[in-house]
Design an enzyme around this catalytic site. Structure first.
Site, PDB file in Angstrom:
ATOM      1  N   ASP A 181     -11.587  -2.330 -73.347  1.00  0.00           N
ATOM      2  CA  ASP A 181     -11.636  -2.600 -74.785  1.00  0.00           C
ATOM      3  C   ASP A 181     -10.977  -3.936 -75.121  1.00  0.00           C
ATOM      4  O   ASP A 181     -11.413  -4.626 -76.042  1.00  0.00           O
ATOM      5  CB  ASP A 181     -10.943  -1.466 -75.561  1.00  0.00           C
ATOM      6  CG  ASP A 181     -11.831  -0.229 -75.663  1.00  0.00           C
ATOM      7  OD1 ASP A 181     -12.996  -0.296 -75.212  1.00  0.00           O
ATOM      8  OD2 ASP A 181     -11.371   0.800 -76.193  1.00  0.00           O
ATOM      9  N   ASN A 188      -8.411  -9.617 -62.136  1.00  0.00           N
ATOM     10  CA  ASN A 188      -8.320  -8.620 -61.069  1.00  0.00           C
ATOM     11  C   ASN A 188      -7.326  -7.556 -61.536  1.00  0.00           C
ATOM     12  O   ASN A 188      -6.115  -7.735 -61.383  1.00  0.00           O
ATOM     13  CB  ASN A 188      -7.836  -9.247 -59.760  1.00  0.00           C
ATOM     14  CG  ASN A 188      -7.756  -8.204 -58.647  1.00  0.00           C
ATOM     15  OD1 ASN A 188      -7.934  -6.999 -58.901  1.00  0.00           O
ATOM     16  ND2 ASN A 188      -7.495  -8.637 -57.432  1.00  0.00           N
ATOM     17  N   LEU A 213     -10.119  -8.830 -54.175  1.00  0.00           N
ATOM     18  CA  LEU A 213     -10.013  -9.377 -52.826  1.00  0.00           C
ATOM     19  C   LEU A 213     -10.875  -8.572 -51.866  1.00  0.00           C
ATOM     20  O   LEU A 213     -11.581  -9.121 -51.024  1.00  0.00           O
ATOM     21  CB  LEU A 213      -8.547  -9.309 -52.373  1.00  0.00           C
ATOM     22  CG  LEU A 213      -7.587 -10.180 -53.191  1.00  0.00           C
ATOM     23  CD1 LEU A 213      -6.227  -9.534 -53.302  1.00  0.00           C
ATOM     24  CD2 LEU A 213      -7.487 -11.553 -52.560  1.00  0.00           C
ATOM     25  N   ASN A 259       0.555  -4.302 -58.253  1.00  0.00           N
ATOM     26  CA  ASN A 259       0.734  -4.392 -56.798  1.00  0.00           C
ATOM     27  C   ASN A 259       0.264  -5.715 -56.185  1.00  0.00           C
ATOM     28  O   ASN A 259       0.478  -5.950 -55.000  1.00  0.00           O
ATOM     29  CB  ASN A 259       0.051  -3.213 -56.071  1.00  0.00           C
ATOM     30  CG  ASN A 259       0.613  -1.876 -56.539  1.00  0.00           C
ATOM     31  OD1 ASN A 259       1.827  -1.686 -56.521  1.00  0.00           O
ATOM     32  ND2 ASN A 259      -0.245  -0.977 -56.990  1.00  0.00           N
ATOM     33  N   TYR A 317      -6.066  -6.765 -47.649  1.00  0.00           N
ATOM     34  CA  TYR A 317      -5.966  -7.791 -48.697  1.00  0.00           C
ATOM     35  C   TYR A 317      -5.660  -9.191 -48.181  1.00  0.00           C
ATOM     36  O   TYR A 317      -5.591 -10.137 -48.965  1.00  0.00           O
ATOM     37  CB  TYR A 317      -4.902  -7.368 -49.725  1.00  0.00           C
ATOM     38  CG  TYR A 317      -5.250  -6.063 -50.410  1.00  0.00           C
ATOM     39  CD1 TYR A 317      -6.391  -5.961 -51.192  1.00  0.00           C
ATOM     40  CD2 TYR A 317      -4.457  -4.925 -50.251  1.00  0.00           C
ATOM     41  CE1 TYR A 317      -6.735  -4.774 -51.818  1.00  0.00           C
ATOM     42  CE2 TYR A 317      -4.790  -3.725 -50.869  1.00  0.00           C
ATOM     43  CZ  TYR A 317      -5.925  -3.661 -51.650  1.00  0.00           C
ATOM     44  OH  TYR A 317      -6.270  -2.490 -52.265  1.00  0.00           O
ATOM     45  N   ARG A 361     -13.022   3.969 -56.048  1.00  0.00           N
ATOM     46  CA  ARG A 361     -12.924   2.536 -56.356  1.00  0.00           C
ATOM     47  C   ARG A 361     -14.253   1.971 -56.846  1.00  0.00           C
ATOM     48  O   ARG A 361     -14.348   0.805 -57.197  1.00  0.00           O
ATOM     49  CB  ARG A 361     -12.463   1.753 -55.118  1.00  0.00           C
ATOM     50  CG  ARG A 361     -11.029   2.017 -54.736  1.00  0.00           C
ATOM     51  CD  ARG A 361     -10.587   1.058 -53.645  1.00  0.00           C
ATOM     52  NE  ARG A 361      -9.517   1.633 -52.857  1.00  0.00           N
ATOM     53  CZ  ARG A 361      -8.215   1.476 -53.128  1.00  0.00           C
ATOM     54  NH1 ARG A 361      -7.831   0.755 -54.146  1.00  0.00           N
ATOM     55  NH2 ARG A 361      -7.309   2.044 -52.369  1.00  0.00           N
ATOM     56  N   ARG A 421       1.507  -6.572 -48.483  1.00  0.00           N
ATOM     57  CA  ARG A 421       0.826  -5.333 -48.827  1.00  0.00           C
ATOM     58  C   ARG A 421      -0.479  -5.209 -48.039  1.00  0.00           C
ATOM     59  O   ARG A 421      -1.387  -6.024 -48.214  1.00  0.00           O
ATOM     60  CB  ARG A 421       0.512  -5.353 -50.323  1.00  0.00           C
ATOM     61  CG  ARG A 421      -0.337  -4.213 -50.792  1.00  0.00           C
ATOM     62  CD  ARG A 421      -0.865  -4.460 -52.196  1.00  0.00           C
ATOM     63  NE  ARG A 421      -1.656  -3.318 -52.620  1.00  0.00           N
ATOM     64  CZ  ARG A 421      -2.559  -3.347 -53.571  1.00  0.00           C
ATOM     65  NH1 ARG A 421      -2.797  -4.456 -54.245  1.00  0.00           N
ATOM     66  NH2 ARG A 421      -3.241  -2.271 -53.876  1.00  0.00           N
ATOM     67  N   ALA A 450      -5.690  -1.473 -59.237  1.00  0.00           N
ATOM     68  CA  ALA A 450      -6.171  -0.092 -59.360  1.00  0.00           C
ATOM     69  C   ALA A 450      -6.492   0.285 -60.809  1.00  0.00           C
ATOM     70  O   ALA A 450      -7.253   1.232 -61.055  1.00  0.00           O
ATOM     71  CB  ALA A 450      -5.130   0.869 -58.784  1.00  0.00           C
TER      72      ALA A 450
HETATM   73  C1  DQA Z   1      -8.116  -4.691 -55.668  1.00  0.00           C
HETATM   74  C2  DQA Z   1      -8.933  -3.432 -55.379  1.00  0.00           C
HETATM   75  C3  DQA Z   1      -8.349  -2.228 -56.084  1.00  0.00           C
HETATM   76  O1  DQA Z   1      -9.117  -1.088 -55.795  1.00  0.00           O
HETATM   77  C4  DQA Z   1      -6.932  -2.012 -55.605  1.00  0.00           C
HETATM   78  O2  DQA Z   1      -6.373  -0.911 -56.294  1.00  0.00           O
HETATM   79  C5  DQA Z   1      -6.087  -3.230 -55.731  1.00  0.00           C
HETATM   80  C6  DQA Z   1      -6.644  -4.493 -55.335  1.00  0.00           C
HETATM   81  C7  DQA Z   1      -8.622  -5.901 -54.844  1.00  0.00           C
HETATM   82  O3  DQA Z   1      -8.318  -7.028 -55.245  1.00  0.00           O
HETATM   83  O4  DQA Z   1      -9.286  -5.724 -53.829  1.00  0.00           O
HETATM   84  O5  DQA Z   1      -4.918  -3.159 -56.091  1.00  0.00           O
HETATM   85  O6  DQA Z   1      -8.252  -5.007 -57.037  1.00  0.00           O
END
Ligand code: DQA
Length: 299
Positions: A86, A73, A100, A10, A22, A110, A17, A76
């Site tokens: 791993d 990064n 972010l 994503n 974000y 999270r 988004r 999710a």
């Molecule tokens: C994320 C935080 C995650 O929880 C979320 O699912 C994302 C973006 C962030 O960069 O803040 O897709 O990794």
């Protein structure tokens, strides 16, 4: 240094988004900014985004001999995809987890990170700046100290064997420690009955407080406990007495003679979380080699 940047699911939709969470920047803009910063710092960069767990793993495997470190990064996937944990363990590259948003202040699910025990540090909650902070931190901590502890101890010992004016010697010892360990600033202090006073320093500028009460600041706390004190983010510690603008992490090592603290070594970094366990051990060995500087009774 060669850095691999991995973005998970994503993140290709950044910009459109949930911008309130974000930010407005697209992934292309983010990659361009990290690229600019990497060039300025002399690092090479490869970036990759995928919405698929296996594709991220494949890319990490494929780059494992090229890369010296990873900014990751996982989106999710961070919260449940154990094969990513791993994979990071398998390639054994220094890895900084990036987000972010501030994942610790959002939904409880999270708060789990599969990378928690294999990453060197976590940079989150600063939007695009999370990546830039992570890059700078990685470049400081990933290669480990530039010289191994033995070589640095040898340099310090050699310098101590040729003493001269105490201020000059203190400056040169601080310089060896700073350059060998790639720190931003190092200071050697004498600790008296009432006050602490800088004897020599190395870095971009002199300390703001060359002299202060021996109970004050982080130094005061390290003297009272007679133990090293490491603060990974000085912005969160009200005891911090700023030495130099831009310091984010600080470590103080007291020099303890049998009955009293004779001196301290203050080491500062521009990056929060810069004092990894390895670097602290390295510093402890080097600081031990500095003890004769105070042991000679020259205060
Ligand atoms: C994320 C935080 C995650 O929880 C979320 O699912 C994302 C973006 C962030 O960069 O803040 O897709 O990794």
């Amino acid at each position: 240094m060669r850095v691999l940047v991995l973005h998970g699911p994503n993140l290709n939709l950044l910009g459109e988004r949930e911008p309130a969470v974000y930010g407005q920047a697209t992934l292309e803009e983010i990659d361009a900014r990290i690229g600019e910063r990497a060039r300025a710092l002399g690092a090479e960069l490869r970036t990759f985004q995928s919405n698929h767990e296996g594709a991220l793993i494949d890319r990490l495997h494929a780059e494992r001999r090229w890369a010296d470190g990873v900014l990751f990064n996982p989106g999710a996937l961070t919260h449940y995809a154990w094969s990513l944990r791993d994979a990071v363990a398998a390639v054994a590259l220094p890895c900084i987890e990036v987000h972010l948003s501030d994942v610790s202040k959002r939904e409880p699910w999270r708060r789990t990170s599969v990378l928690a025990d294999v990453r060197m540090a976590l940079c989150a909650g600063l939007g695009l700046d999370s990546y830039l902070e992570a890059l700078e931190l990685l470049l400081e901590i990933a290669p480990g100290p530039e010289r191994d502890a033995e070589a640095t101890v040898a340099l310090l010992t050699e310098r101590l064997a040729h003493p001269e004016e105490r201020g000059v010697l203190a400056h040169e010892l601080a310089q060896i420690l700073r350059r060998s360990g790639r720190f931003q600033w190092v200071g050697l202090y004498d600790v008296g009955m009432e006050e602490v006073e800088v004897r020599g320093w190395s870095g971009p500028g002199p300390p703001t407080h060359p002299r202060f009460a021996r109970t004050e600041g982080l130094t005061g706390a390290a003297i009272a406990s007679r133990r090293p004190l490491v603060v990974q983010d000085v912005r969160t510690d009200p005891r911090h007495l700023p030495t130099l603008e831009g310091t984010r992490a600080e470590a103080i090592f007291p020099i303890v003679a049998p009955s009293e603290v004779l001196g301290t070594v203050d080491v500062e970094s521009a990056n929060a979380q810069a004092f990894t366990a390895d670097r602290v051990r390295w510093l402890e060995r080097c600081v031990d080699a500095l003890a004769p500087f105070w042991g000679a009774g020259g205060t």
